[in-house]
Write a protein that holds these residues in place. Structure first.
Motif, PDB file in Angstrom:
ATOM      1  N   LYS A  17       7.776  -1.910  -3.243  1.00  0.00           N
ATOM      2  CA  LYS A  17       7.096  -0.812  -3.950  1.00  0.00           C
ATOM      3  C   LYS A  17       5.916  -0.649  -4.105  1.00  0.00           C
ATOM      4  N   VAL A  57      13.231   6.833  -5.666  1.00  0.00           N
ATOM      5  CA  VAL A  57      11.735   6.663  -6.758  1.00  0.00           C
ATOM      6  C   VAL A  57      11.597   8.451  -7.453  1.00  0.00           C
ATOM      7  N   PRO A  68      11.480   5.776   4.188  1.00  0.00           N
ATOM      8  CA  PRO A  68      11.274   7.143   3.265  1.00  0.00           C
ATOM      9  C   PRO A  68      11.156   8.538   3.285  1.00  0.00           C
ATOM     10  N   ARG A 128      -1.230  -0.085  -3.520  1.00  0.00           N
ATOM     11  CA  ARG A 128      -1.425  -1.431  -4.646  1.00  0.00           C
ATOM     12  C   ARG A 128      -2.381  -1.896  -3.847  1.00  0.00           C
ATOM     13  N   LYS A 161      -2.922   3.463   0.976  1.00  0.00           N
ATOM     14  CA  LYS A 161      -1.515   4.180   1.629  1.00  0.00           C
ATOM     15  C   LYS A 161      -2.027   4.749   2.891  1.00  0.00           C
ATOM     16  N   TYR A 168      12.710  -0.052   3.252  1.00  0.00           N
ATOM     17  CA  TYR A 168      12.398   1.167   2.873  1.00  0.00           C
ATOM     18  C   TYR A 168      13.253   2.264   3.738  1.00  0.00           C
ATOM     19  N   PHE A 189       3.988   0.267  -0.568  1.00  0.00           N
ATOM     20  CA  PHE A 189       4.756   1.372   0.044  1.00  0.00           C
ATOM     21  C   PHE A 189       3.269   1.839  -0.452  1.00  0.00           C
ATOM     22  N   ASN A 190       3.179   1.845  -1.343  1.00  0.00           N
ATOM     23  CA  ASN A 190       2.456   2.951  -2.623  1.00  0.00           C
ATOM     24  C   ASN A 190       1.265   3.115  -2.671  1.00  0.00           C
ATOM     25  N   TYR A 224      14.174   2.591  -2.021  1.00  0.00           N
ATOM     26  CA  TYR A 224      13.957   0.977  -1.857  1.00  0.00           C
ATOM     27  C   TYR A 224      15.591   0.161  -1.753  1.00  0.00           C
ATOM     28  N   ASP A 264      13.356   8.074   0.389  1.00  0.00           N
ATOM     29  CA  ASP A 264      12.298   7.374  -0.831  1.00  0.00           C
ATOM     30  C   ASP A 264      13.412   6.326  -1.572  1.00  0.00           C
TER      31      ASP A 264
END
Length: 354
Positions: free
Chosen positions: A254, A33, A321, A260, A264, A319, A257-258, A326, A324
């Motif tokens: 994505k 990302v 982190p 949605r 988070k 993922y 982990f963000n 995936y 960053d």
């Protein structure tokens, strides 16, 4: 800014994923990302946009649904499963040393694999064979929740529900979670996934496998043999029945982990790790897996967490982190060699962008 992944290196990496015997094809999707980088490649008998069984990666979709329902106050992880399931289902599902713990089991116990309920897939039946061995030897059969319960209620649980430090990977837990979700929403599990995830993310090639005549998913292999299991795959939606592509699994990963589907900041709550040794060696939290990565793999620049889920089919969605980055894809090999090749590929890529 992190070093961008080199595309020629990725092409080489995906080709290496099929070097091991019986790994006939692989697809790998990588996104970073921070660098706005996205790449997908394939090797062998799998194409980039092929649809495949994501198998137990489906469980990460279940986690998304459960946490979304919690955010809407339709359930709590500490709720007892007896609040949502019929008495016939719950009765005697966990009897250990003469004590019935069935009514003590919570949703959290199921989604964290700490219920102690046996895994129908890996336990021997009265004929001395496991369900897994029969399936991989081509005996295609339905394993609905009702059939699973007949077997599981004859088996001895592994430990008391929530016993400290105890964990046992059990597909049975997720069959029960699927029924709980259906009872809460009033929808069948395929409708739940479609409404809450697939439509939400505009996924057009992702669906729950239900039609035994559906030949869209690429062939699954166990060692050197192609395994055709339409009856089985159409009966296990909540534990492993989703079909998708590497690109569309990436969209979901994505989103997961963000924030949605749930706030988070709740991700940290999922990291209540117990080390599992079968199938494979990894940590299991609350509906989330973490890869076991020895420090010696990258002693100077620790890789730290790699979070996501494995699928029995050789599918993966993880993922990291720290970088960053995936990863999604499959090797379509159920013997374990697929997982090994995918793990090595992810580690190589992560180290290349350190």
């Amino acid at each position: 800014m992190l070093k961008k992944v080199d595309e020629s290196f990725l092409h080489h990496t995906v080709k290496q994923m099929i070097k091991k015997r019986n790994n006939f094809g692989a697809v790998l999707c990588v996104e970073q990302v921070d660098n706005d980088f996205s790449w997908v490649g394939a090797a062998g008998n799998v194409e980039e946009d092929d649809q495949y069984f994501i198998a137990s990666v489906t469980k990460l979709y279940v986690t998304a649904v459960v946490l979304k329902l919690r955010s809407e106050n339709q359930l709590q992880l500490e709720d007892h499963i007896a609040n949502y399931l019929s008495e016939d289902i719950v009765r005697s599902i966990h009897v250990l040393d003469g004590v019935d713990y069935s009514n003590d089991i919570t949703i959290k116990h199921l989604i964290s694999n700490t219920s102690g309920i046996p895994d129908y897939f890996a336990y021997k039946q009265s004929n001395g064979k496991t369900v897994a061995s029969e399936l991989f030897n081509g005996k295609d059969q339905d394993w609905s929740l009702e059939k699973t319960l007949v077997l599981v209620k004859k088996l001895k649980p592994k430990f008391k529900p929530g016993e400290r430090g105890k964990v046992n990977y059990s597909d049975t837990n997720y069959q029960l979670l699927g029924r709980i979700i259906e009872n809460i929403t009033g929808l069948n599990i395929s409708e739940v996934f479609q409404t809450l995830i697939f439509d939400e993310l505009n996924l057009s090639k992702t669906y729950v496998y239900e039609d035994v005549n559906d030949t869209k998913p690429v062939s699954l292999y166990y060692k050197s043999n192609a395994v055709h299991l339409p009856v089985y795959m159409s009966s296990v939606a909540p534990e492993g029945g989703i079909v998708s592509t590497a690109k569309e699994t990436m969209i979901f990963l994505k989103a997961f982990f963000n924030g949605r589907f749930f706030p988070k900041e709740e991700l940290e709550e999922l990291k209540q790790w117990n080390l599992i040794y079968f199938p494979g060696q990894f940590y299991y939290g609350i509906g989330l897996e973490k890869l076991w990565v020895p420090r010696i793999v990258s002693p100077l620049k620790p890789i730290k967490e790699i979070l996501g889920f494995w699928g029995q089919s050789g599918a993966f969605a993880f993922y990291n982190p720290e970088r960053d980055v995936y990863f999604t894809g499959t090797i379509n090999q159920s013997s374990g060699f697929g997982h090994s090749a995918a793990f090595k590929a992810m580690i190589k890529i992560i180290k290349s962008i350190s």
